[in-house]
Design an enzyme around this catalytic site. Structure first.
Site, mmCIF file in Angstrom:
data_model
loop_
_atom_site.group_PDB
_atom_site.id
_atom_site.type_symbol
_atom_site.label_atom_id
_atom_site.label_comp_id
_atom_site.label_asym_id
_atom_site.label_seq_id
_atom_site.Cartn_x
_atom_site.Cartn_y
_atom_site.Cartn_z
ATOM 1 N N PHE A 151 -8.511 1.311 -2.365
ATOM 2 C CA PHE A 151 -8.465 0.014 -2.971
ATOM 3 C C PHE A 151 -9.649 -0.871 -2.767
ATOM 4 O O PHE A 151 -10.258 -1.770 -3.347
ATOM 5 C CB PHE A 151 -7.386 -0.693 -3.144
ATOM 6 C CG PHE A 151 -7.088 -1.480 -1.874
ATOM 7 C CD1 PHE A 151 -7.418 -2.623 -1.886
ATOM 8 C CD2 PHE A 151 -6.387 -0.908 -0.919
ATOM 9 C CE1 PHE A 151 -7.397 -3.333 -0.359
ATOM 10 C CE2 PHE A 151 -6.023 -1.427 0.242
ATOM 11 C CZ PHE A 151 -6.628 -2.644 0.618
ATOM 12 N N LYS A 175 -10.511 9.763 -9.391
ATOM 13 C CA LYS A 175 -9.439 9.253 -9.534
ATOM 14 C C LYS A 175 -9.389 7.896 -8.566
ATOM 15 O O LYS A 175 -9.136 8.025 -7.546
ATOM 16 C CB LYS A 175 -8.126 10.143 -8.949
ATOM 17 C CG LYS A 175 -6.973 9.934 -9.567
ATOM 18 C CD LYS A 175 -6.259 8.453 -9.261
ATOM 19 C CE LYS A 175 -5.791 8.098 -7.870
ATOM 20 N NZ LYS A 175 -5.425 7.021 -7.664
ATOM 21 N N GLU A 178 -5.477 2.872 -8.217
ATOM 22 C CA GLU A 178 -4.957 2.144 -9.414
ATOM 23 C C GLU A 178 -4.668 0.783 -9.124
ATOM 24 O O GLU A 178 -4.541 -0.129 -10.223
ATOM 25 C CB GLU A 178 -3.285 2.641 -9.699
ATOM 26 C CG GLU A 178 -2.361 2.301 -8.387
ATOM 27 C CD GLU A 178 -2.443 3.303 -7.087
ATOM 28 O OE1 GLU A 178 -3.427 4.021 -7.191
ATOM 29 O OE2 GLU A 178 -1.610 3.427 -6.383
ATOM 30 N N SER A 228 -5.901 6.344 3.327
ATOM 31 C CA SER A 228 -5.396 6.215 4.606
ATOM 32 C C SER A 228 -5.254 7.568 5.435
ATOM 33 O O SER A 228 -5.155 8.547 4.583
ATOM 34 C CB SER A 228 -4.001 5.341 4.430
ATOM 35 O OG SER A 228 -3.095 6.262 3.725
ATOM 36 N N CYS A 283 -12.759 -0.296 6.046
ATOM 37 C CA CYS A 283 -12.571 0.862 7.129
ATOM 38 C C CYS A 283 -13.455 0.651 8.255
ATOM 39 O O CYS A 283 -13.001 1.217 9.345
ATOM 40 C CB CYS A 283 -12.439 1.990 6.417
ATOM 41 S SG CYS A 283 -14.345 2.196 6.137
ATOM 42 N N GLU A 384 -2.781 0.513 12.129
ATOM 43 C CA GLU A 384 -4.044 -0.011 11.368
ATOM 44 C C GLU A 384 -3.401 -0.980 10.541
ATOM 45 O O GLU A 384 -2.845 -0.653 9.588
ATOM 46 C CB GLU A 384 -4.703 1.177 10.403
ATOM 47 C CG GLU A 384 -5.815 0.494 9.587
ATOM 48 C CD GLU A 384 -6.485 1.316 8.673
ATOM 49 O OE1 GLU A 384 -5.810 2.382 8.056
ATOM 50 O OE2 GLU A 384 -7.729 1.496 8.345
HETATM 51 P P1 NAD Z 1 -4.369 4.908 0.197
HETATM 52 O O1 NAD Z 1 -4.313 6.114 1.102
HETATM 53 O O2 NAD Z 1 -2.834 4.266 0.189
HETATM 54 O O3 NAD Z 1 -4.777 5.367 -1.217
HETATM 55 C C1 NAD Z 1 -5.897 5.838 -1.358
HETATM 56 C C2 NAD Z 1 -5.973 6.894 -2.464
HETATM 57 O O4 NAD Z 1 -4.717 7.685 -2.463
HETATM 58 C C3 NAD Z 1 -5.466 6.029 -3.907
HETATM 59 O O5 NAD Z 1 -6.389 6.582 -4.874
HETATM 60 C C4 NAD Z 1 -4.158 6.234 -4.088
HETATM 61 O O6 NAD Z 1 -3.811 6.460 -5.443
HETATM 62 C C5 NAD Z 1 -3.784 7.541 -3.587
HETATM 63 N N1 NAD Z 1 -2.552 7.749 -3.048
HETATM 64 C C6 NAD Z 1 -1.890 6.861 -2.538
HETATM 65 N N2 NAD Z 1 -0.549 7.363 -2.119
HETATM 66 C C7 NAD Z 1 -0.564 8.691 -2.318
HETATM 67 C C8 NAD Z 1 0.420 9.703 -2.288
HETATM 68 N N3 NAD Z 1 1.449 9.416 -1.895
HETATM 69 N N4 NAD Z 1 0.083 11.030 -2.849
HETATM 70 C C9 NAD Z 1 -1.307 11.164 -3.437
HETATM 71 N N5 NAD Z 1 -2.123 10.217 -3.498
HETATM 72 C C10 NAD Z 1 -1.886 8.989 -3.076
HETATM 73 O O7 NAD Z 1 -5.205 3.978 0.847
HETATM 74 P P2 NAD Z 1 -5.461 2.332 0.373
HETATM 75 O O8 NAD Z 1 -4.412 1.534 0.702
HETATM 76 O O9 NAD Z 1 -6.002 2.571 -1.048
HETATM 77 O O10 NAD Z 1 -6.859 1.831 1.105
HETATM 78 C C11 NAD Z 1 -6.857 1.652 2.465
HETATM 79 C C12 NAD Z 1 -6.977 2.649 3.332
HETATM 80 O O11 NAD Z 1 -8.215 3.569 3.158
HETATM 81 C C13 NAD Z 1 -7.211 2.258 5.018
HETATM 82 O O12 NAD Z 1 -6.316 3.237 5.687
HETATM 83 C C14 NAD Z 1 -8.463 2.414 5.167
HETATM 84 O O13 NAD Z 1 -8.933 2.447 6.608
HETATM 85 C C15 NAD Z 1 -8.884 3.557 4.343
HETATM 86 N N6 NAD Z 1 -10.296 3.659 4.278
HETATM 87 C C16 NAD Z 1 -11.116 4.558 4.776
HETATM 88 C C17 NAD Z 1 -12.354 4.619 4.858
HETATM 89 C C18 NAD Z 1 -13.487 5.704 5.556
HETATM 90 O O14 NAD Z 1 -14.457 5.786 5.176
HETATM 91 N N7 NAD Z 1 -12.773 6.251 6.491
HETATM 92 C C19 NAD Z 1 -13.295 3.783 3.778
HETATM 93 C C20 NAD Z 1 -12.297 3.065 3.112
HETATM 94 C C21 NAD Z 1 -11.091 2.945 3.213
#
Ligand code: NAD
Length: 500
Positions: A151, A175, A178, A228, A283, A384
């Protein structure tokens, strides 16, 4: 007034799905639901994959220079629509408009990089590896690639992926999160306007059902994920098990090591920006300061003064430094983690948990929080937090600081603040982290380098964009050729061929 519903973008058109499960899209600054989004089901994602598969042969065979020209037009359209894109990012994520515009710019720079694809795809050629035998290696697209994005960067993170994948001749199913689906859908329309053929880029907002379809569907060849760590691990394991190529970037806990010989005012300025910019939802945000020796006291004093002076409010308001966090649930999680840290003995220097924003009472706001005397066993250090919370740990030496950073399971970004070239050189060499800043708090590499962390911040081996992105989205084909002229002997050797 009815709330608008966002539909998937498949085969170059909106694809409304009557009866689809709907999710709420909030404006975090008002707390209001501003849109609904149709979650793509297994069947809908299947249609997007079919569209991408159908578009692949013609797109693969489109000369790289022609693909690059479409990318160049897309870049121009992104520039022309920059304000609208930044507004969409800010509206659904909450970050301030200048911050949102900067993130769009960093995405556009990947498009600029990808317009150099004819050069980037040049292969290798060796003449006469054996008598009359030539050997060349070329890079070809992988096929249908999927991108799953978080997000916190609604434009930039998707743009780390699809411009490079498409430039290489792949087709793509994105994808997006959401929580922030509008920007990706808008980018897909702009790309079509730039001349991208239908089906080359498809967008399917959704949740775990959509993700798991992409991870297991035989029509997907490669998966890029950013999000994450627990989900990154799931994505890596599941997609790899079905034989796909995967890069899965995970979460982070980024440390800034501050030495007593740093430029103190400059360092405090840089750290406040890196900790509280985008409400800490980056991140690459600095979330832990490791203060070495006597610098802790004067540094904390300066950080506190700057944190208290930050103006918190709706990201679209002029003069605001920090917007809301993304959802009410995320705000509660952050408040809970801060409370747990205080219960474990962290010292509150600035406590933003109860901040009120009178002009936007229903928004998901939090003030900046600064905690001192934090130790590595405390939950505020181990988790985090992904919010506007900066913790300070105190150590005696640079060695201790490096050991502390290296013991952390994450390895995304880190920075050292010092006036000593020797200390910086040691830090750069010894630290187990993928992206390192020397007096640079957020060392996000430019588009023509690659972005990625180490340890639990990345599952897979190749980073995104830059030349590693090109490697991820292509595979090598090595061709050995000879053109014999009636030199057969009527026999033939069964031995392993060697130089002849
Ligand atoms: P998230 O892991 O909750 O979601 C990321 C994606 O995975 C979304 O599209 C979401 O719909 C999907 N998703 C969520 N739960 C899922 C599940 N159970 N099964 C399958 N797909 C699922 O992350 P977020 O809250 O959207 O973003 C924040 C996180 O992203 C933080 O941990 C941040 O550090 C990380 N991030 C990392 C980088 C990097 O370059 N390393 C960059 C940006 C964000």
């Amino acid at each position: 007034m009815t709330t608008p519903v966002l539909s998937p973008w498949i085969g170059g058109a909106e694809h409304p799905v009557p009866g689809a499960r709907l999710g709420d899209v909030h404006d975090p600054a008002t707390g209001q639901v501003i849109r609904k989004v149709a979650f793509a089901s297994r069947e809908t994602v299947g249609k997007a994959i079919e569209a991408a598969r159908a578009a692949f042969p013609a797109w693969r065979d489109t000369p790289p220079l022609r693909r690059a020209r479409i990318l160049a037009r897309f870049r121009e359209l992104c520039d022309a629509n920059r304000d609208e894109l930044a507004r969409l990012v800010s509206q659904e994520h909450g970050k301030t408009l200048p911050d949102a515009a900067g993130s769009v710019q960093r995405g556009v720079e990947v498009v600029e990089f990808a317009t150099g694809i004819p050069h980037l795809l040049k292969g290798e050629w060796s003449e006469d590896v054996a008598r009359g035998v030539d050997l060349h290696a070329t890079r070809q697209p992988v096929g249908v690639c999927a991108g799953i994005t978080p997000f916190n960067f609604p434009a930039m993170v998707p743009m780390w992926m699809f411009p490079v994948a498409l430039a290489c001749g792949n087709t793509f199913v994105l994808k997006p999160s959401e929580k922030v689906p509008s920007t990706s859908l808008r980018l897909a329309r702009l790309f079509q306007e730039a001349g991208l053929p239908p089906g080359v880029l498809n967008v399917v907002p959704g949740d775990a059902e959509a993700v798991d379809t992409l991870l297991t569907h035989p029509g997907v060849d490669a998966v890029s994920f950013v999000g994450s760590t627990p989900i990154a691990r799931h994505v890596y394991e599941t997609a790899a098990r079905t034989g796909k190529r995967v890069q899965a970037l995970g979460g982070a806990k980024n440390h800034a090591v501050v030495l007593p010989d740093c430029d103190l005012e400059f360092t405090a300025d840089a750290l406040v920006g890196a900790a509280y910019g985008s409400a800490g939802e980056r991140c690459m945000a600095i979330s832990a300061v490791v203060a070495v020796g006597g610098v802790a006291g004067p540094l904390v004093e300066r950080l506190a003064a700057r944190a208290r002076a930050l103006r918190v409010g709706p990201g679209t308001f002029k003069g605001v430094d920090m917007g809301p966090v993304v959802t009410a649930a995320h705000r509660e999680r952050i408040r809970g983690l801060v409370a747990a840290g205080l219960a474990e003995g962290a010292k509150p220097v600035v406590d933003g948990r109860t901040l009120r924003v009178p002009e936007a009472e229903a928004g998901f706001f939090l003030g900046p929080t600064l905690l001192d005397h934090v130790t590595t066993s405390m939950i505020v250090y181990r988790e985090e937090i992904f919010g506007p919370v900066l913790v300070v740990l105190r150590v005696a030496t640079l060695d201790e600081a490096i050991a502390l950073v290296n013991a952390n399971p994450y390895g995304n970004g880190t920075a050292i603040f010092t006036g000593s070239g020797r200390a910086a050189q040691r830090f750069e060499h010894d630290v187990q982290v993928g992206m390192v800043g020397v007096n640079v708090a957020i060392p996000v590499p430019m588009a023509f380098y690659s972005f990625g962390g180490w340890k639990q911040s990345l599952f897979g081996d190749l980073h995104v964009h830059g030349t590693e992105g090109v490697k991820f989205y292509t595979r090598t084909k090595a061709v050995t050729s000879r053109w014999p002229e009636g030199s057969g002997t009527g026999g033939g050797s069964l031995a392993m061929p060697t130089l002849g």
